[in-house]
Scaffold this motif. Structure first.
Motif, mmCIF file in Angstrom:
data_model
loop_
_atom_site.group_PDB
_atom_site.id
_atom_site.type_symbol
_atom_site.label_atom_id
_atom_site.label_comp_id
_atom_site.label_asym_id
_atom_site.label_seq_id
_atom_site.Cartn_x
_atom_site.Cartn_y
_atom_site.Cartn_z
ATOM 1 N N LEU A 67 0.789 -1.228 0.000
ATOM 2 C CA LEU A 67 0.000 0.000 0.000
ATOM 3 C C LEU A 67 0.829 1.290 0.000
ATOM 4 C CD1 LEU A 67 -3.111 -0.758 2.235
ATOM 5 C CD2 LEU A 67 -2.941 -0.600 -0.252
ATOM 6 N N PRO A 68 1.991 1.360 0.660
ATOM 7 C CA PRO A 68 2.757 2.619 0.594
ATOM 8 C C PRO A 68 3.090 3.042 -0.829
ATOM 9 C CG PRO A 68 3.574 1.273 2.382
ATOM 10 C CD PRO A 68 2.599 0.416 1.631
ATOM 11 N N GLY A 69 3.500 2.083 -1.663
ATOM 12 C CA GLY A 69 3.800 2.414 -3.057
ATOM 13 C C GLY A 69 2.554 2.823 -3.823
ATOM 14 N N VAL A 70 1.438 2.159 -3.540
ATOM 15 C CA VAL A 70 0.180 2.495 -4.220
ATOM 16 C C VAL A 70 -0.298 3.882 -3.796
ATOM 17 C CG1 VAL A 70 -2.182 1.759 -4.649
ATOM 18 C CG2 VAL A 70 -0.395 0.046 -4.341
ATOM 19 N N LEU A 71 -0.095 4.233 -2.526
ATOM 20 C CA LEU A 71 -0.453 5.570 -2.053
ATOM 21 C C LEU A 71 0.353 6.633 -2.781
ATOM 22 C CD1 LEU A 71 -0.806 4.957 1.791
ATOM 23 C CD2 LEU A 71 -2.613 5.680 0.228
ATOM 24 N N LEU A 72 1.637 6.349 -3.024
ATOM 25 C CA LEU A 72 2.469 7.295 -3.762
ATOM 26 C C LEU A 72 1.986 7.431 -5.201
ATOM 27 C CD1 LEU A 72 4.895 9.156 -3.731
ATOM 28 C CD2 LEU A 72 6.360 7.185 -4.242
ATOM 29 N N GLU A 73 1.611 6.321 -5.823
ATOM 30 C CA GLU A 73 1.035 6.371 -7.169
ATOM 31 C C GLU A 73 -0.219 7.253 -7.185
ATOM 32 O OE1 GLU A 73 0.519 2.644 -9.402
ATOM 33 O OE2 GLU A 73 1.638 1.680 -7.789
ATOM 34 N N THR A 74 -1.073 7.031 -6.189
ATOM 35 C CA THR A 74 -2.326 7.780 -6.116
ATOM 36 C C THR A 74 -2.064 9.271 -5.957
ATOM 37 O OG1 THR A 74 -3.381 5.854 -5.116
ATOM 38 C CG2 THR A 74 -4.517 7.963 -4.887
ATOM 39 N N ALA A 75 -1.099 9.620 -5.107
ATOM 40 C CA ALA A 75 -0.775 11.032 -4.901
ATOM 41 C C ALA A 75 -0.294 11.666 -6.202
ATOM 42 C CB ALA A 75 0.288 11.167 -3.812
ATOM 43 N N CYS A 76 0.552 10.955 -6.943
ATOM 44 C CA CYS A 76 1.056 11.482 -8.220
ATOM 45 C C CYS A 76 -0.093 11.762 -9.179
ATOM 46 C CB CYS A 76 2.031 10.483 -8.854
ATOM 47 S SG CYS A 76 3.644 10.386 -8.054
ATOM 48 N N LEU A 77 -1.040 10.840 -9.267
ATOM 49 C CA LEU A 77 -2.124 11.008 -10.230
ATOM 50 C C LEU A 77 -3.104 12.098 -9.793
ATOM 51 C CD1 LEU A 77 -2.638 9.717 -12.926
ATOM 52 C CD2 LEU A 77 -4.298 8.206 -11.857
ATOM 53 N N LEU A 78 -3.375 12.190 -8.488
ATOM 54 C CA LEU A 78 -4.290 13.232 -8.008
ATOM 55 C C LEU A 78 -3.706 14.620 -8.250
ATOM 56 C CD1 LEU A 78 -5.616 11.711 -4.648
ATOM 57 C CD2 LEU A 78 -6.859 11.979 -6.793
ATOM 58 N N VAL A 79 -2.419 14.779 -7.958
ATOM 59 C CA VAL A 79 -1.788 16.087 -8.188
ATOM 60 C C VAL A 79 -1.725 16.398 -9.676
ATOM 61 C CG1 VAL A 79 0.311 17.457 -7.861
ATOM 62 C CG2 VAL A 79 -0.467 15.945 -6.043
ATOM 63 N N SER A 80 -1.501 15.378 -10.504
ATOM 64 C CA SER A 80 -1.459 15.606 -11.946
ATOM 65 C C SER A 80 -2.818 16.046 -12.474
ATOM 66 C CB SER A 80 -0.997 14.341 -12.679
ATOM 67 O OG SER A 80 -2.029 13.371 -12.759
ATOM 68 N N SER A 81 -3.892 15.560 -11.858
ATOM 69 C CA SER A 81 -5.225 16.001 -12.257
ATOM 70 C C SER A 81 -5.423 17.482 -11.919
ATOM 71 C CB SER A 81 -6.285 15.155 -11.547
ATOM 72 O OG SER A 81 -7.583 15.464 -11.998
ATOM 73 N N PHE A 82 -4.873 17.905 -10.779
ATOM 74 C CA PHE A 82 -4.955 19.319 -10.388
ATOM 75 C C PHE A 82 -4.168 20.201 -11.356
ATOM 76 C CE2 PHE A 82 -3.041 22.823 -7.876
ATOM 77 C CZ PHE A 82 -4.199 23.543 -7.611
ATOM 78 N N THR A 83 -2.946 19.779 -11.703
ATOM 79 C CA THR A 83 -2.141 20.581 -12.632
ATOM 80 C C THR A 83 -2.744 20.574 -14.031
ATOM 81 O OG1 THR A 83 -0.679 18.683 -13.055
ATOM 82 C CG2 THR A 83 -0.013 20.233 -11.324
ATOM 83 N N CYS A 84 -3.441 19.501 -14.382
ATOM 84 C CA CYS A 84 -4.140 19.473 -15.673
ATOM 85 C C CYS A 84 -5.243 20.527 -15.688
ATOM 86 C CB CYS A 84 -4.716 18.083 -15.919
ATOM 87 S SG CYS A 84 -5.609 17.916 -17.477
ATOM 88 N N GLY A 85 -5.949 20.662 -14.557
ATOM 89 C CA GLY A 85 -6.964 21.703 -14.460
ATOM 90 C C GLY A 85 -6.361 23.096 -14.569
ATOM 91 N N LEU A 86 -5.198 23.310 -13.946
ATOM 92 C CA LEU A 86 -4.513 24.597 -14.065
ATOM 93 C C LEU A 86 -4.074 24.854 -15.501
ATOM 94 C CD1 LEU A 86 -2.305 24.570 -10.827
ATOM 95 C CD2 LEU A 86 -4.452 25.792 -11.217
ATOM 96 N N ALA A 87 -3.691 23.797 -16.206
ATOM 97 C CA ALA A 87 -3.320 23.945 -17.615
ATOM 98 C C ALA A 87 -4.506 24.412 -18.447
ATOM 99 C CB ALA A 87 -2.777 22.624 -18.155
ATOM 100 N N MET A 88 -5.692 23.888 -18.161
ATOM 101 C CA MET A 88 -6.888 24.325 -18.879
ATOM 102 C C MET A 88 -7.192 25.792 -18.606
ATOM 103 S SD MET A 88 -8.440 22.429 -21.021
ATOM 104 C CE MET A 88 -9.969 23.359 -21.039
ATOM 105 N N ILE A 89 -7.008 26.218 -17.345
ATOM 106 C CA ILE A 89 -7.227 27.630 -17.009
ATOM 107 C C ILE A 89 -6.242 28.513 -17.776
ATOM 108 C CG2 ILE A 89 -7.097 29.332 -15.146
ATOM 109 C CD1 ILE A 89 -8.068 27.141 -13.244
ATOM 110 N N ALA A 90 -4.977 28.074 -17.837
ATOM 111 C CA ALA A 90 -3.969 28.836 -18.574
ATOM 112 C C ALA A 90 -4.296 28.881 -20.062
ATOM 113 C CB ALA A 90 -2.585 28.228 -18.345
ATOM 114 N N ALA A 91 -4.807 27.777 -20.607
ATOM 115 C CA ALA A 91 -5.162 27.740 -22.024
ATOM 116 C C ALA A 91 -6.303 28.703 -22.320
ATOM 117 C CB ALA A 91 -5.544 26.316 -22.432
ATOM 118 N N ASN A 92 -7.295 28.723 -21.447
ATOM 119 C CA ASN A 92 -8.429 29.626 -21.647
ATOM 120 C C ASN A 92 -8.006 31.091 -21.555
ATOM 121 O OD1 ASN A 92 -10.233 27.490 -21.969
ATOM 122 N ND2 ASN A 92 -10.699 27.384 -19.786
#
Length: 206
Positions: A67-92
């Motif tokens: 689970l520790p490794g899976v938690l790290l995977e999850t954190a990476c993907l959740l933060v990447s979803s946030f930065t993807c949203g910021l990318a959309m704001i920058a694009a707009n």
């Protein structure tokens, strides 16, 4: 002789916004694709639910999941979803450098997630818990591997967006592409949360 401009008449139809029409059509078509993807993952989840106890005397979830490794995977993907949203704001907002930066961070986090997943698969296979060991492991590798394949496609998509942005700049075509990418990436995040909850958290219980 003067020519009558029909568009100036009070009863004339307003001019169509072709860019908005294309974005709407593209969005509808992509939602249909995402629906088909949802059906695919629903089928894989159903198969895993049926097979998760079919270990054939081999290792079980609590024995192979870390689970520790899976938690790290999850954190990476959740933060990447946030930065993807910021990318959309920058694009707009038409902020090219900010968009590039947020896409780069999204790519790095997605690549880190994929690297951790490949490392997990490699460890499990080395421990004798490969997809050919049991039906449970076949279902696990198929479900999680399908998600990882989608992440790989998403990373390639980001690289294509980089090239299109710096070659052509902002435009209706680029807006449609990054809009679809954002939908795709956020859906993968939702699918992973389901995998993390039902496969890893519940599957790690003895």
């Amino acid at each position: 002789m003067t020519t009558l401009d029909a568009s100036r008449l009070p009863f004339a139809d307003p001019p169509h916004d072709r860019a908005a029409d294309r974005l709407g059509a593209t969005g509808f078509g992509f939602y249909v694709y995402l629906l088909s993807d949802a059906i695919l993952f629903a089928s894989l989840f159903a198969a895993f639910a049926v097979l998760h106890r079919a270990t054939a005397g081999g290792p079980t979830g609590p024995e192979v999941f870390k689970l520790p490794g899976v938690l790290l995977e999850t954190a990476c993907l959740l933060v990447s979803s946030f930065t993807c949203g910021l990318a959309m704001i920058a694009a707009n907002a038409g902020r090219k450098l900010a968009l590039t930066g947020f896409l780069a961070i999204t790519f790095a986090l997605g690549a880190a997630f994929l690297g951790l997943e490949v490392s997990e698969f490699t460890r499990m296979i080395a421990e004798g818990a490969g997809p050919d060991r049991s039906a449970f492991l076949s279902g696990f590798f198929t479900l999680v591997g399908a998600h990882g394949l989608h992440i790989t496609v998403g990373l390639a998509w980001i690289l294509i967006l980089f090239g299109q942005l710096w070659r052509d700049g902002f435009g209706p075509g680029f807006s449609r592409r990054i809009f679809c990418f954002s939908l795709f990436w956020h859906v993968l995040d939702v699918v992973w949360i389901a995998i993390f909850t039902f496969v890893y958290l519940i599957g790690s219980q003895p």
